[in-house]
Write a protein that holds these residues in place. Structure first.
Motif, PDB file in Angstrom:
ATOM      1  N   ILE A 145       0.822  -1.215   0.000  1.00  0.00           N
ATOM      2  CA  ILE A 145       0.000   0.000   0.000  1.00  0.00           C
ATOM      3  C   ILE A 145       0.854   1.263   0.000  1.00  0.00           C
ATOM      4  O   ILE A 145       0.589   2.187  -0.779  1.00  0.00           O
ATOM      5  CB  ILE A 145      -0.980  -0.022   1.188  1.00  0.00           C
ATOM      6  N   PRO A 146       1.909   1.391   0.843  1.00  0.00           N
ATOM      7  CA  PRO A 146       2.742   2.607   0.760  1.00  0.00           C
ATOM      8  C   PRO A 146       3.390   2.806  -0.609  1.00  0.00           C
ATOM      9  O   PRO A 146       3.458   3.936  -1.103  1.00  0.00           O
ATOM     10  CB  PRO A 146       3.794   2.392   1.857  1.00  0.00           C
ATOM     11  N   CYS A 147       3.863   1.720  -1.238  1.00  0.00           N
ATOM     12  CA  CYS A 147       4.482   1.860  -2.556  1.00  0.00           C
ATOM     13  C   CYS A 147       3.468   2.341  -3.592  1.00  0.00           C
ATOM     14  O   CYS A 147       3.771   3.225  -4.414  1.00  0.00           O
ATOM     15  CB  CYS A 147       5.092   0.527  -2.991  1.00  0.00           C
ATOM     16  N   LEU A 148       2.266   1.793  -3.571  1.00  0.00           N
ATOM     17  CA  LEU A 148       1.241   2.238  -4.519  1.00  0.00           C
ATOM     18  C   LEU A 148       0.783   3.661  -4.227  1.00  0.00           C
ATOM     19  O   LEU A 148       0.496   4.435  -5.156  1.00  0.00           O
ATOM     20  CB  LEU A 148       0.046   1.280  -4.468  1.00  0.00           C
ATOM     21  N   LEU A 149       0.717   4.026  -2.958  1.00  0.00           N
ATOM     22  CA  LEU A 149       0.344   5.399  -2.614  1.00  0.00           C
ATOM     23  C   LEU A 149       1.365   6.401  -3.130  1.00  0.00           C
ATOM     24  O   LEU A 149       0.996   7.474  -3.644  1.00  0.00           O
ATOM     25  CB  LEU A 149       0.204   5.528  -1.094  1.00  0.00           C
ATOM     26  N   PHE A 462       4.559  -2.984 -14.947  1.00  0.00           N
ATOM     27  CA  PHE A 462       4.063  -2.433 -13.681  1.00  0.00           C
ATOM     28  C   PHE A 462       2.607  -2.825 -13.450  1.00  0.00           C
ATOM     29  O   PHE A 462       2.227  -3.230 -12.344  1.00  0.00           O
ATOM     30  CB  PHE A 462       4.214  -0.911 -13.698  1.00  0.00           C
ATOM     31  N   ILE A 463       1.786  -2.700 -14.484  1.00  0.00           N
ATOM     32  CA  ILE A 463       0.379  -3.085 -14.349  1.00  0.00           C
ATOM     33  C   ILE A 463       0.274  -4.569 -14.004  1.00  0.00           C
ATOM     34  O   ILE A 463      -0.552  -4.974 -13.169  1.00  0.00           O
ATOM     35  CB  ILE A 463      -0.379  -2.760 -15.654  1.00  0.00           C
ATOM     36  N   LEU A 464       1.123  -5.375 -14.615  1.00  0.00           N
ATOM     37  CA  LEU A 464       1.099  -6.812 -14.354  1.00  0.00           C
ATOM     38  C   LEU A 464       1.460  -7.125 -12.905  1.00  0.00           C
ATOM     39  O   LEU A 464       0.841  -7.985 -12.267  1.00  0.00           O
ATOM     40  CB  LEU A 464       2.064  -7.518 -15.308  1.00  0.00           C
ATOM     41  N   VAL A 465       2.444  -6.411 -12.360  1.00  0.00           N
ATOM     42  CA  VAL A 465       2.839  -6.627 -10.965  1.00  0.00           C
ATOM     43  C   VAL A 465       1.692  -6.269 -10.022  1.00  0.00           C
ATOM     44  O   VAL A 465       1.385  -7.000  -9.072  1.00  0.00           O
ATOM     45  CB  VAL A 465       4.103  -5.815 -10.634  1.00  0.00           C
ATOM     46  N   VAL A 466       1.040  -5.130 -10.275  1.00  0.00           N
ATOM     47  CA  VAL A 466      -0.069  -4.704  -9.407  1.00  0.00           C
ATOM     48  C   VAL A 466      -1.228  -5.688  -9.495  1.00  0.00           C
ATOM     49  O   VAL A 466      -1.810  -6.083  -8.468  1.00  0.00           O
ATOM     50  CB  VAL A 466      -0.518  -3.280  -9.783  1.00  0.00           C
ATOM     51  N   TRP A 468      -1.079  -8.820 -10.334  1.00  0.00           N
ATOM     52  CA  TRP A 468      -0.660 -10.062  -9.672  1.00  0.00           C
ATOM     53  C   TRP A 468      -0.851  -9.989  -8.159  1.00  0.00           C
ATOM     54  O   TRP A 468      -1.438 -10.894  -7.560  1.00  0.00           O
ATOM     55  CB  TRP A 468       0.808 -10.351  -9.993  1.00  0.00           C
ATOM     56  N   TYR A 469      -0.398  -8.910  -7.547  1.00  0.00           N
ATOM     57  CA  TYR A 469      -0.473  -8.866  -6.088  1.00  0.00           C
ATOM     58  C   TYR A 469      -1.908  -8.713  -5.604  1.00  0.00           C
ATOM     59  O   TYR A 469      -2.322  -9.364  -4.630  1.00  0.00           O
ATOM     60  CB  TYR A 469       0.379  -7.713  -5.553  1.00  0.00           C
ATOM     61  N   VAL A 470      -2.686  -7.856  -6.269  1.00  0.00           N
ATOM     62  CA  VAL A 470      -4.084  -7.684  -5.865  1.00  0.00           C
ATOM     63  C   VAL A 470      -4.851  -8.994  -6.027  1.00  0.00           C
ATOM     64  O   VAL A 470      -5.626  -9.403  -5.141  1.00  0.00           O
ATOM     65  CB  VAL A 470      -4.743  -6.551  -6.676  1.00  0.00           C
ATOM     66  N   ALA A 471      -4.634  -9.694  -7.134  1.00  0.00           N
ATOM     67  CA  ALA A 471      -5.311 -10.972  -7.341  1.00  0.00           C
ATOM     68  C   ALA A 471      -4.864 -12.011  -6.312  1.00  0.00           C
ATOM     69  O   ALA A 471      -5.670 -12.828  -5.850  1.00  0.00           O
ATOM     70  CB  ALA A 471      -5.035 -11.480  -8.749  1.00  0.00           C
ATOM     71  N   LEU A 472      -3.592 -11.960  -5.927  1.00  0.00           N
ATOM     72  CA  LEU A 472      -3.089 -12.923  -4.943  1.00  0.00           C
ATOM     73  C   LEU A 472      -3.750 -12.734  -3.586  1.00  0.00           C
ATOM     74  O   LEU A 472      -4.219 -13.699  -2.969  1.00  0.00           O
ATOM     75  CB  LEU A 472      -1.569 -12.783  -4.829  1.00  0.00           C
ATOM     76  N   VAL A 473      -3.791 -11.491  -3.111  1.00  0.00           N
ATOM     77  CA  VAL A 473      -4.335 -11.271  -1.766  1.00  0.00           C
ATOM     78  C   VAL A 473      -5.853 -11.409  -1.742  1.00  0.00           C
ATOM     79  O   VAL A 473      -6.430 -11.729  -0.692  1.00  0.00           O
ATOM     80  CB  VAL A 473      -3.917  -9.886  -1.228  1.00  0.00           C
ATOM     81  N   LEU A 474      -6.508 -11.181  -2.878  1.00  0.00           N
ATOM     82  CA  LEU A 474      -7.969 -11.321  -2.911  1.00  0.00           C
ATOM     83  C   LEU A 474      -8.416 -12.753  -3.178  1.00  0.00           C
ATOM     84  O   LEU A 474      -9.619 -13.037  -3.145  1.00  0.00           O
ATOM     85  CB  LEU A 474      -8.566 -10.399  -3.971  1.00  0.00           C
ATOM     86  N   SER A 475      -7.480 -13.656  -3.446  1.00  0.00           N
ATOM     87  CA  SER A 475      -7.839 -15.043  -3.725  1.00  0.00           C
ATOM     88  C   SER A 475      -7.922 -15.897  -2.464  1.00  0.00           C
ATOM     89  O   SER A 475      -7.966 -17.123  -2.560  1.00  0.00           O
ATOM     90  CB  SER A 475      -6.811 -15.655  -4.676  1.00  0.00           C
ATOM     91  N   ASN A 476      -7.933 -15.257  -1.297  1.00  0.00           N
ATOM     92  CA  ASN A 476      -7.983 -15.948  -0.005  1.00  0.00           C
ATOM     93  C   ASN A 476      -6.804 -16.914   0.127  1.00  0.00           C
ATOM     94  O   ASN A 476      -6.970 -18.144   0.127  1.00  0.00           O
ATOM     95  CB  ASN A 476      -9.300 -16.710   0.152  1.00  0.00           C
ATOM     96  N   PRO A 477      -5.568 -16.360   0.235  1.00  0.00           N
ATOM     97  CA  PRO A 477      -4.389 -17.225   0.247  1.00  0.00           C
ATOM     98  C   PRO A 477      -4.355 -18.192   1.427  1.00  0.00           C
ATOM     99  O   PRO A 477      -3.800 -19.288   1.320  1.00  0.00           O
ATOM    100  CB  PRO A 477      -3.222 -16.232   0.298  1.00  0.00           C
ATOM    101  N   ASN A 478      -4.937 -17.815   2.569  1.00  0.00           N
ATOM    102  CA  ASN A 478      -4.922 -18.719   3.724  1.00  0.00           C
ATOM    103  C   ASN A 478      -5.661 -20.025   3.430  1.00  0.00           C
ATOM    104  O   ASN A 478      -5.225 -21.113   3.841  1.00  0.00           O
ATOM    105  CB  ASN A 478      -5.542 -18.026   4.936  1.00  0.00           C
ATOM    106  N   THR A 479      -6.775 -19.917   2.706  1.00  0.00           N
ATOM    107  CA  THR A 479      -7.513 -21.129   2.340  1.00  0.00           C
ATOM    108  C   THR A 479      -6.698 -22.003   1.394  1.00  0.00           C
ATOM    109  O   THR A 479      -6.680 -23.234   1.525  1.00  0.00           O
ATOM    110  CB  THR A 479      -8.848 -20.740   1.687  1.00  0.00           C
ATOM    111  N   ILE A 480      -6.016 -21.380   0.448  1.00  0.00           N
ATOM    112  CA  ILE A 480      -5.177 -22.142  -0.484  1.00  0.00           C
ATOM    113  C   ILE A 480      -4.056 -22.856   0.268  1.00  0.00           C
ATOM    114  O   ILE A 480      -3.777 -24.045   0.031  1.00  0.00           O
ATOM    115  CB  ILE A 480      -4.606 -21.207  -1.557  1.00  0.00           C
ATOM    116  N   ILE A 481      -3.422 -22.163   1.192  1.00  0.00           N
ATOM    117  CA  ILE A 481      -2.313 -22.749   1.953  1.00  0.00           C
ATOM    118  C   ILE A 481      -2.803 -23.904   2.816  1.00  0.00           C
ATOM    119  O   ILE A 481      -2.199 -24.990   2.846  1.00  0.00           O
ATOM    120  CB  ILE A 481      -1.630 -21.655   2.798  1.00  0.00           C
TER     121      ILE A 481
END
Length: 494
Positions: A145-149, A462-466, A468-481
């Protein structure tokens, strides 16, 4: 003949004084050049931002540190994270949007970064509300979030060029240190804000009626002068009294006891701590907002060139020698070819490793080094692409570099796969795994860029990195793990 006293000690030249009696003279003082100090907020043409704009920026610079203290430090605990940290980031997004929307709304990239940042804030708030304060929440709150801000703030001038993003990258890097190196803009901003406050009663009186008498204007000016004196007294006296009271209370237990009996349950030392936090954050917040306003104003009024032509000319002038670049690249490719041969011989074929090595150790020891080499290769590819004159042999070597980098990336992926199979899946390993798949997509784009020169590779990356990260955190990573570890009967991933 002896010299006279006047010849031995000549007097300085004199000229008639226009205001003196005729016949008298005066000594001309030596002329020393004096140049007025330049306003830190001034443009190359000498213009400065409007006083009311700077008053709004100064007000925002006061509000944000107060919100930071109330939402972050007031709720923080030594053992837990504050639940309102991401609420503060949302307040920062709203402030930046309100202050710079007039220039920022023209940029699609600004909309993209703003929406992505808001989505990450919403995710972090939802995670905290559910009680899931894990590594993904920490990475999102304190890094992503700080980097995107900062990126949102730097492209709020509306002049982002997807084909020449390096000026934006430079501004993003300097944005982290400019609040510390350009504190001289704080005093200038406050001075302009004070001028705006002084002009408010005059503007209100002229807007209400043009026939206001002189006596009424003088009374309002006198009232404003009294109000400014009172405000100045409060600003100076209150912090001084609070600091001295805290020192006296800490030096004498009886005085501290009497003071607590008088003021109740207020903790003076705690109050002083929060005041100092606000006072410390204010100049840095004001500095970065003022510098952003200056940059945006220059872009809006076209006081500086857009930079596209300059960047192209600079790229054409400052080129590396093609022969030197080709020889260095060829040597690197030979080294990489040897490494790739080892990977095919041992890692991918499953042959026996040297004595004393297990596959999990082999994977753990080489993963991050390979990832670093891949990043170096991408940086070298960008350097050759932007600073070296293109020839057919050089293009062929870049294709080979991309291919060998792909082999290294596959080696790192295979090592991570072995490591996850031995020790289980965690947030860091899931993040690294998906990041490498994203790097594979970047490599494909690098290959396409060699044959499509107009492709904005850095911007798409840059768009791809953003994404990627937004999709990763919104995919409920704890459930996947948890699902992965339970399917392989791994109870405690390490």
């Amino acid at each position: 003949m002896p010299e006279s006293a006047q010849q031995r000690h000549p007097l300085p030249p004199t000229r008639p004084c226009p205001q003196a009696v005729a016949g008298t003279s005066y000594t001309t003082p030596p002329a020393t050049p004096f140049a007025p100090r330049r306003d830190p907020l001034a443009a190359p043409d000498g213009s400065t931002p409007a006083d009311r704009r700077l008053l709004a920026i100064a007000s925002a610079a006061i509000i944000l540190p107060i919100l930071c203290d109330r939402l972050v430090f007031a709720w923080s605990d030594a053992n837990t994270y504050t639940p309102w940290f991401d609420g503060f980031w949302l307040a920062v997004i709203a402030t930046v949007t309100v202050l710079f929307f007039r220039t920022a709304h023209r940029s699609l990239m600004w909309w993209f970064t703003t929406i992505a940042t808001a989505m990450l804030c919403a995710y972090a708030i939802a995670m905290h509300a559910a009680g899931n304060i894990d590594d993904s929440w920490v990475t999102t709150t304190f890094l992503a979030i700080p980097c995107l801000l900062m990126m949102t703030l730097q492209i709020s001038d509306g002049g982002f060029d997807p084909h020449h993003p390096w000026l934006t990258v430079k501004r993003w890097l300097l944005g982290w240190i400019s609040p510390f190196t350009k504190l001289n803009a704080v005093g200038s901003t406050l001075r302009h804000a004070q001028h705006a406050i002084h002009a408010l009663p005059q503007d209100q009186s002229s807007a209400s009626s043009a026939g206001t008498d002189t006596a009424g204007s003088e009374r309002r000016t006198e009232h404003m002068g009294t109000a400014r004196r009172i405000l100045l007294i409060i600003i100076v006296a209150v912090p001084l009294l609070v600091a001295l009271t805290a020192l006296l209370a800490s030096s004498d237990l009886v005085f501290d006891y009497a003071l607590r009996r008088m003021i109740g349950s207020i903790d003076i030392s705690e109050f002083v701590r929060h005041v100092l936090i606000i006072v410390f954050l204010f100049p840095f917040c004001l500095s970065i907002l003022a510098q952003t306003e200056v940059t945006n104003r220059l872009r809006m009024h076209a006081c500086t060139p857009s930079g596209t032509g300059d960047a192209t000319a600079s790229r054409n002038e400052r080129t590396f020698d093609t022969t030197v670049a080709a020889v260095v690249l060829a040597l690197v490719l030979v080294l990489y070819a040897m490494f790739c041969a080892i990977q095919f011989a041992f890692l991918f074929s499953g042959r026996q490793l040297p004595d004393g090595y297990t596959y999990s150790q082999y994977a753990r020891e080489g993963f991050f080094q390979l990832l670093a080499v891949v990043c170096v290769n991408l940086a070298g590819y960008a350097l050759v692409l932007c600073r070296v004159r293109h020839t057919t042999p050089l293009t062929g070597m870049l294709v080979v570099l991309i291919g060998e980098t792909g082999v290294m990336l596959a080696s790192a992926l295979w090592r991570l796969h072995l490591y996850i199979g031995a020790y289980g899946l965690t947030w860091l390993r899931l993040e690294s795994l998906t990041f490498m798949w994203m790097l594979i997509a970047v490599l494909v784009l690098c290959l396409v860029r060699l044959f499509v020169p107009r492709l904005p590779l850095a911007t798409i990356g840059f768009i791809l990195v953003v994404v990627w990260y937004v999709a990763l955190v919104l995919s409920n990573p704890n459930t996947i793990i948890d699902s992965y570890n339970q399917a392989r009967q791994i109870t405690d991933a390490i």
